[in-house]
Design an enzyme around this catalytic site. Sequence first.
Site, mmCIF file in Angstrom:
data_model
loop_
_atom_site.group_PDB
_atom_site.id
_atom_site.type_symbol
_atom_site.label_atom_id
_atom_site.label_comp_id
_atom_site.label_asym_id
_atom_site.label_seq_id
_atom_site.Cartn_x
_atom_site.Cartn_y
_atom_site.Cartn_z
ATOM 1 C CG HIS A 44 -1.974 -1.076 1.139
ATOM 2 N ND1 HIS A 44 -2.972 -1.202 2.083
ATOM 3 C CD2 HIS A 44 -2.186 -2.075 0.242
ATOM 4 C CE1 HIS A 44 -3.742 -2.231 1.775
ATOM 5 N NE2 HIS A 44 -3.281 -2.781 0.672
ATOM 6 C CD GLU A 46 -1.276 3.833 3.983
ATOM 7 O OE1 GLU A 46 -2.363 3.940 4.576
ATOM 8 O OE2 GLU A 46 -1.115 3.153 2.938
ATOM 9 N N GLY A 291 -26.017 1.595 -25.916
ATOM 10 C CA GLY A 291 -26.610 2.729 -26.610
ATOM 11 C C GLY A 291 -27.731 3.378 -25.812
#
Length: 373
Positions: A44, A46, A291
């Site tokens: 991560h 940190e 669409g």
Amino acid sequence: MERALELALSVRGTTSPNPNVGAVVVREGRIVGEGATQPPGGPHAEVVALRQAGEQARGSTLYVTLEPCCFTGRTPPCTDAILAAGIAEVHCALIDPDARCRGRGVQQLREAGVRVVVGEGEAAARRALGGYIKHRLTALPLVTAKFAASLDGKIAARSGDSRWISGEATREYTHRQRALTDAILVGGHTVLVDDPQMTARPGGSAEGVRQPLRVVVDSSGRIPQQAKVLHGPGKTVIVTTEQSPRSWRAMMTLEGAEVLVLPSRQGHVDLEELLAVLGERGIVNLLVEGGGRVLGSLFDLELVDHVQAIIAPLIIGGVDAPTAVEGEGVEQMAHATRLINVTVQQIGEDIIVEGDVPGRGPDDWEIVPAVPL
């Protein structure tokens, strides 16, 4: 914190279903370590920043765009790494909405004697983590309705020809955006008419580019086996109902697609059920490229969170020419969806208008801490 937010945005689309987070270690007014969340299974933000800082982390301040995790997932808790590094103060922009955290990370750090400040840069962090926040609080992906239309609201000529409404510069922008999303969804009619590849090809090539999951909603089983969406890079999921022939489903499977049979609603795939299934599979951000029937149904069911409209300086005309959003629509203008947090940018000759659906923007998802803060 501004630098941490820049780092978080730099890894958009690479960390899902984990959040894209940035972290910076500051010592005596100088950055000594920084990092962003790595792809799933990697460290991560940190941890990346702390490793770069090394011994200089002891007694320093950590700035991070999301509350440090306090539980073991694919990697150990970031709170343990912060405490082991000797960080004295943590500034986190936003409480983690994950039920395993929601303030528990802050609580653990404070109980260990670390000063923690929450809320610095929260608005920017929410914008960067909108899909993650919604997914963790609702188990559903954030739905972006995207379309390219002429000035008079048409997405194709009356013959169905739609190439090209937007300009080359805008198409390049779109391919870069595709690489940042988890999945792209279109209806079967779009595949029949346009035969899109539904891949991210910035610079004209898909080589080395992260590809989103391609999702095609085809309730009755009409797309042919030679459709481009069944081939090329990336995985494809064909979503259908029991109305489609078993032989067609078998053919789709032989072409390499996953066939998902879902309940129907008024003769079509139940889109609410589909979003729930995609959420269970870890799809955090879903880009719906059309669409008009699919987009109309999503608006009718109030399932759209964000809109990206590419407006080209064209007049197509024609009462039979398809429009960007069909469905039932609203009976009165007072009930029309008026976007908020609107941004406008020009790319080439085209204008891109984006905005959030009221009540479904990044500031509307309430994160309630599980512990007193």
